[in-house]
Design an enzyme around this catalytic site. Structure first.
Site, PDB file in Angstrom:
ATOM      1  N   HIS A  90      -6.816  70.010 110.988  1.00 29.76           N
ATOM      2  CA  HIS A  90      -5.966  69.702 109.964  1.00 29.76           C
ATOM      3  C   HIS A  90      -4.518  69.940 110.858  1.00 29.76           C
ATOM      4  CE1 HIS A  90      -8.511  69.306 106.918  1.00 29.76           C
ATOM      5  NE2 HIS A  90      -9.001  70.426 107.159  1.00 29.76           N
ATOM      6  N   HIS A 130      -2.195  83.393  74.871  1.00 28.57           N
ATOM      7  CA  HIS A 130      -1.375  82.781  75.845  1.00 28.57           C
ATOM      8  C   HIS A 130      -0.752  81.360  75.301  1.00 28.57           C
ATOM      9  CE1 HIS A 130      -2.405  85.576  78.673  1.00 28.57           C
ATOM     10  NE2 HIS A 130      -3.840  85.418  78.601  1.00 28.57           N
ATOM     11  N   ARG A 138      -8.844  86.994  88.396  1.00 27.97           N
ATOM     12  CA  ARG A 138      -7.919  87.270  87.181  1.00 27.97           C
ATOM     13  C   ARG A 138      -8.543  86.779  85.998  1.00 27.97           C
ATOM     14  NH1 ARG A 138      -6.279  89.081  83.919  1.00 27.97           N
ATOM     15  NH2 ARG A 138      -4.238  89.551  83.040  1.00 27.97           N
ATOM     16  N   CYS A 157      -9.735  88.712  82.595  1.00 27.71           N
ATOM     17  CA  CYS A 157      -9.688  88.503  81.096  1.00 27.71           C
ATOM     18  C   CYS A 157     -10.803  88.444  80.042  1.00 27.71           C
ATOM     19  CB  CYS A 157      -8.860  87.046  80.854  1.00 27.71           C
ATOM     20  SG  CYS A 157      -7.092  87.243  80.620  1.00 27.71           S
TER      21      CYS A 157
END
Lengths: 253, 106
Positions: free
Chosen positions: A72, A173, A210, A214
């Site tokens: 790359h 949310h 994360r 939740c």
């Protein structure tokens, strides 16, 4: 009078057209201390992981003895915008991939090396380093075509009540963002700062970590790392954040 | 050897007050935590940190368990002569780290 009526009509049309408010960065819901930490590339502790990722980029790994850079080249140009358009459909792999899954495919396929253990220093390092190359670019993911089914699955997960608290993502949310939950402002749950350094963890972690947190929060069973559920959820979140500027690596409470 | 980042201005005027910033990579285990299997995680923090500028000690710090993981430090000193800022530290496990950066004073 007529002009006033026309204005009112135009206003109504605008309100009707706006089904959901524009996405707002999670940083808007953080205090000044967090904002300062994220905006300072020296003090932002996530940069420690970025440095590891930058070193790993040039490190030959696996039976193939290849580094990321061998294929790359310079990440600053080759990886620019990659994090902004993922998750997305990968034609070669024939499935929806997250940035993490794309990196895993390279590690096990091209480098013929062991994949990265979830949340390991190398894993988060490389994720953060590649994500950093798209900082400031708007999130633009494609959900039409092959990715459609996964996107719909993600939306379904976002809207489905789970756990002992019997809450869906949408209840906090979409419906309650900006309000206070204990000492925290509820954010819109936008994914654009991840991977991020979370003070609670005293470490940088991925969006999957994360999201799993939740699930614990609403006392539901956590989906596995790299599971189809988390992939679908991440695609839905990315589409929901369409147009929002990427800010990884972020800092969060 | 544990890693860290050090930032000092590359150039400064003699007598100028300069800021030295430091970010260390360290878990700063305070000894009160338990792992997922309930075993106590042994205390392991950076206990001593020393900063030298042009061979002279300008800062010595003793850390306690109240300092968060990946500690960030910023302090000031007066630019006196061209030289190197060297910051070294050692943790409870005996692991040492060092970062250095040159400064040119004109």
């Amino acid at each position: 009078m007529i002009r006033a009526a026309l204005l009112l009509l135009a206003l109504c049309a605008t309100l009707a057209g706006a089904q959901s408010p524009p996405p707002r960065s999670g940083l808007d819901f953080q205090g000044d201390d967090i904002r300062r930490l994220q905006e300072d590339d020296f003090a932002n502790p996530a940069m420690l992981w970025v440095e590891r990722g930058a070193a790993l980029w040039r490190e030959a790994r696996g039976a193939a003895g290849k580094s990321c850079a061998d294929c790359h080249g310079d990440a600053a140009s080759s990886m620019r915008g990659v994090a902004a358009r993922l998750p997305g459909w990968d034609r070669r792999l024939g499935r929806v991939v997250t940035l993490d899954a794309r990196i895993q495919a390279c590690a096990t396929g091209e480098q013929r090396a062991a994949g990265f253990a979830p949340e390991s220093r190398d894993h988060i390092g490389l994720l953060a380093y590649v994500s950093l190359q798209s900082r400031g670019m708007p999130q633009r993911v494609e959900v039409e075509g092959e990715a459609r089914a996964v996107f719909e699955r993600g939306r379904e997960l976002f809207m489905t009540r789970v756990g002992q608290m019997n809450l869906a993502c949408t209840h906090c949310h979409d419906l309650k963002w900006g309000r206070t939950l204990l000492t925290e402002k509820i954010s819109q749950g936008q994914p654009t700062a991840w991977p991020a350094y979370r003070l609670d963890w005293q470490a940088a972690g991925s969006l999957e970590r994360r999201l799993r947190a939740c699930f614990v929060g609403v006392r539901a069973a956590m989906p596995d790392y790299r599971s189809d559920e988390l992939t679908a959820l991440q695609l839905y979140l990315a589409r929901r954040a369409q147009g929002l500027a990427l800010e990884a690596p972020g800092v969060r409470r | 050897m544990s890693a860290g980042r050090l930032r000092v201005p590359a150039r400064a005027r003699r007598g100028e007050v300069i800021e030295i910033r430091l970010l260390l990579e360290h878990p700063m285990e305070n000894g009160f935590r338990r792992d997922t299997l309930g075993r106590a995680v042994p205390k392991n923090i950076i206990n001593t940190l020393v900063a030298r500028y042009d061979g002279r000690e300008i800062l010595r710090a003793e850390f306690g368990t109240g300092i968060a993981a990946n500690p960030y430090l910023a302090f000031f000193t007066r630019a006196t002569a061209s030289g190197e800022v060297v910051v070294s530290w050692v943790d409870d496990a005996g692991l040492a780290g060092e970062v250095r950066a040159p400064i040119e004073v004109g």
